[in-house]
Design an enzyme around this catalytic site. Sequence first.
Site, PDB file in Angstrom:
ATOM      1  N   SER A 190     -10.771  -2.504   6.315  1.00  0.00           N
ATOM      2  CA  SER A 190      -9.559  -2.093   5.978  1.00  0.00           C
ATOM      3  C   SER A 190      -8.591  -1.663   7.326  1.00  0.00           C
ATOM      4  O   SER A 190      -9.203  -1.336   8.305  1.00  0.00           O
ATOM      5  CB  SER A 190      -9.504  -0.768   5.072  1.00  0.00           C
ATOM      6  OG  SER A 190      -8.285  -0.091   4.953  1.00  0.00           O
ATOM      7  N   SER A 191      -7.303  -1.665   7.255  1.00  0.00           N
ATOM      8  CA  SER A 191      -6.355  -1.328   8.279  1.00  0.00           C
ATOM      9  C   SER A 191      -5.895  -0.121   7.905  1.00  0.00           C
ATOM     10  O   SER A 191      -5.100   0.623   9.105  1.00  0.00           O
ATOM     11  CB  SER A 191      -5.169  -2.377   8.552  1.00  0.00           C
ATOM     12  OG  SER A 191      -5.830  -3.564   8.944  1.00  0.00           O
ATOM     13  N   ASP A 204      -9.415  -8.658   1.686  1.00  0.00           N
ATOM     14  CA  ASP A 204      -9.762  -8.204   2.873  1.00  0.00           C
ATOM     15  C   ASP A 204     -11.280  -8.421   3.332  1.00  0.00           C
ATOM     16  O   ASP A 204     -11.416  -8.106   4.829  1.00  0.00           O
ATOM     17  CB  ASP A 204      -9.549  -6.569   2.816  1.00  0.00           C
ATOM     18  CG  ASP A 204      -8.159  -6.011   2.757  1.00  0.00           C
ATOM     19  OD1 ASP A 204      -7.259  -6.875   3.166  1.00  0.00           O
ATOM     20  OD2 ASP A 204      -7.698  -4.963   2.579  1.00  0.00           O
ATOM     21  N   THR A 223      -4.095   1.944  -2.048  1.00  0.00           N
ATOM     22  CA  THR A 223      -3.755   0.521  -2.112  1.00  0.00           C
ATOM     23  C   THR A 223      -4.424  -0.054  -3.223  1.00  0.00           C
ATOM     24  O   THR A 223      -5.693   0.181  -3.543  1.00  0.00           O
ATOM     25  CB  THR A 223      -4.146  -0.205  -0.943  1.00  0.00           C
ATOM     26  OG1 THR A 223      -3.334  -1.351  -1.007  1.00  0.00           O
ATOM     27  CG2 THR A 223      -5.550  -0.309  -0.549  1.00  0.00           C
ATOM     28  N   ASN A 265      -4.106  -3.385  -2.418  1.00  0.00           N
ATOM     29  CA  ASN A 265      -3.789  -4.457  -1.647  1.00  0.00           C
ATOM     30  C   ASN A 265      -2.590  -5.084  -1.843  1.00  0.00           C
ATOM     31  O   ASN A 265      -1.461  -4.345  -1.224  1.00  0.00           O
ATOM     32  CB  ASN A 265      -4.834  -5.698  -1.569  1.00  0.00           C
ATOM     33  CG  ASN A 265      -5.027  -6.572  -0.352  1.00  0.00           C
ATOM     34  OD1 ASN A 265      -4.417  -5.836   0.557  1.00  0.00           O
ATOM     35  ND2 ASN A 265      -5.408  -7.857  -0.616  1.00  0.00           N
ATOM     36  N   THR A 287       0.890  -1.227  -0.012  1.00  0.00           N
ATOM     37  CA  THR A 287      -0.085  -0.102  -0.094  1.00  0.00           C
ATOM     38  C   THR A 287       0.963   1.229  -0.044  1.00  0.00           C
ATOM     39  O   THR A 287       2.105   1.062   0.209  1.00  0.00           O
ATOM     40  CB  THR A 287      -0.780  -0.081   1.340  1.00  0.00           C
ATOM     41  OG1 THR A 287      -1.876  -1.359   1.283  1.00  0.00           O
ATOM     42  CG2 THR A 287      -1.595   1.352   1.667  1.00  0.00           C
TER      43      THR A 287
HETATM   44  O1  DON Z   1      -7.063  -2.026   3.451  1.00  0.00           O
HETATM   45  C1  DON Z   1      -5.839  -2.687   3.984  1.00  0.00           C
HETATM   46  O2  DON Z   1      -5.962  -2.836   5.444  1.00  0.00           O
HETATM   47  C2  DON Z   1      -5.150  -3.691   3.063  1.00  0.00           C
HETATM   48  N1  DON Z   1      -5.681  -3.967   1.835  1.00  0.00           N
HETATM   49  C3  DON Z   1      -3.639  -2.873   2.963  1.00  0.00           C
HETATM   50  C4  DON Z   1      -2.668  -3.605   2.160  1.00  0.00           C
HETATM   51  C5  DON Z   1      -1.172  -3.253   2.534  1.00  0.00           C
HETATM   52  O3  DON Z   1      -1.194  -2.409   3.550  1.00  0.00           O
HETATM   53  C6  DON Z   1      -0.336  -4.027   1.693  1.00  0.00           C
HETATM   54  N2  DON Z   1       0.888  -3.361   2.203  1.00  0.00           N
HETATM   55  N3  DON Z   1       1.768  -3.521   2.343  1.00  0.00           N
END
Ligand code: DON
Length: 562
Positions: free
Chosen positions: A438-439, A409, A385, A387, A367
């Site tokens: 999401s995080s 997710d 992102t 993902n 991301t």
């Molecule tokens: O929204 C989310 O929490 C994840 N799709 C984020 C993905 C992510 O951070 C991948 N990276 N390093």
Amino acid sequence: MRFFTSVFVALALTSCAYDRSNLPAVEEHAVAMPDTFSAQAAMDVLLEGGNAVDAAIAAQFVLAVTLPEAGNIGGGGFMTLVMEGEPAFLDYREMAPEQATRDMYLDENGEVKPYNSLFGARAAGVPGTVAGMWAAHKRYGLLPWKRLLQPAVTLAEEGFKVPQALADNVSWYQQKLQKQELIGNFSKYFGHMKANQLFRQPELATTLKRIQTEGRAGFYEGETAQLIHTYMQENNGLINKADLTNYEAAWRKPITVEWNDYEVVTSPAPSSGGVAVAQILGMFSERADDIEQLEHNSAAYLHLMAEISKRVFSDRATYLGDPDFIDVPQAALIHPDYIESRAAEINLTAISDTDSIRPGLAESEDTTHFSIVDQWGNAVANTTTINLSFGSGVVVEGAGFLLNDEMDDFSAKPGVPNFFGAVGGEANEIQPHKRMLSSMTPTIVLHDDKVKLVTGSPGGTTIISSVAQSILSTLYFNLDAEQAVNAPRFHHQLLPKDTIRVHDGFDQQTLNKLTEMGYVLDKRRFGDVHLIKRTAAGLEAASEKSGRGRSLVIEKDQLANN
Ligand code: DON
């Protein structure tokens, strides 16, 4: 009607939607960006008189060209803003397509089918990025939309010099796809990329030009929508034209919490990050004083934070999801009484039993993030992102952009961890038009109504820890921006049991102490934080050294001469 629509679009494309006449006096401005191209584009916009939102829009589109691991028009994200002192939050997260079903990733025995939610057209949610940037521009933009798209168009059309790290990531990803026998068109689009040579993306340039001239409709309608629709039909995907026309970015009320002398403005559901960060900071404050001489990144600090995180991730798995579909008890989860009672359970010297940690309310890896502060003191924290690195690994033929694999997710099956080891249940099950949990946690901290810190990170579930620790490192342990982004971080998320993920760089004694306590240590890479901190001397901006980020500060005197 058609006439009015096009008049409106023409106006939005060429003129300013946001009046800056009553903004305060000029100050310095800063950007903390994930690569040099986006840093340059954002700074150029700021120097031309654009505001933080203009710079964010230009950077977002540039990243779709120069950082294909995560930058995107085929994905989504969140933007936290403070504009003229007013907090706001823009949700441009992807949505499940109309035809998505709860069990779409399960086989006939009810088991999760490997890679189905992670690779290929069927792993993609309806992209939100273009609608998000369009909505941000409509509400706050100063410079014309066309101007803001230009750097991305130029970089896609004329090419950009490929950084070594990007070339390495592309070849790593190609090998991964080959090993797993995942067949798509990634190599056709990116296989010829070479470090330090120009890389052009003609199809992407054409798509960006459509967005540049037609705005939101250049993506969700007409040629681009047709290309997405056709690609989906030919590749077992679900997104159709109606999904695209109906997609809307949403303005939501940000979470704002008082913490020490600060006001923290952060991400509400469908992010789990804002609730989590508010809980972490709150529980930390409840218990930090119980530890004598609490030192940054000491074993005592890591243990306290691991115990806090256990509780945070237990709540996340049960209560968090898309607020348009479920009732998220956000206020209850960050209520001071709840935080106090959860913090009181923590034993400061021993690990609590994982099975005993339950959601606490009574029944009643790519991301990218960037931070911007403009000369008027407005701020944008934006995390975006597709993902995983390179998203679903497939490119919309003819349109030249990578699609996200955000469907992973969702909770494909209750209790079964997703790629990031996060579990979930009903709250985050798949439903048509629902946004997956999401995080991502873009966050702005205010002090005396002035922007003090702008922060955020990639890293899946570790985002929550990175953001919370970036706040604690800068505002509790007083590290400067550079020290804070480069300090090793750590993460615990309830499961796997008693496991703390640690970044390289902790001293061995600390790690030994944690092992003696019974923790299992798992060495991992974390996402790179890009943050801006205001100090008495001015703004500091920093991007983590290990990444390919770039931070720039233009000081007051330089501005005056500009
Ligand atoms: O929204 C989310 O929490 C994840 N799709 C984020 C993905 C992510 O951070 C991948 N990276 N390093």
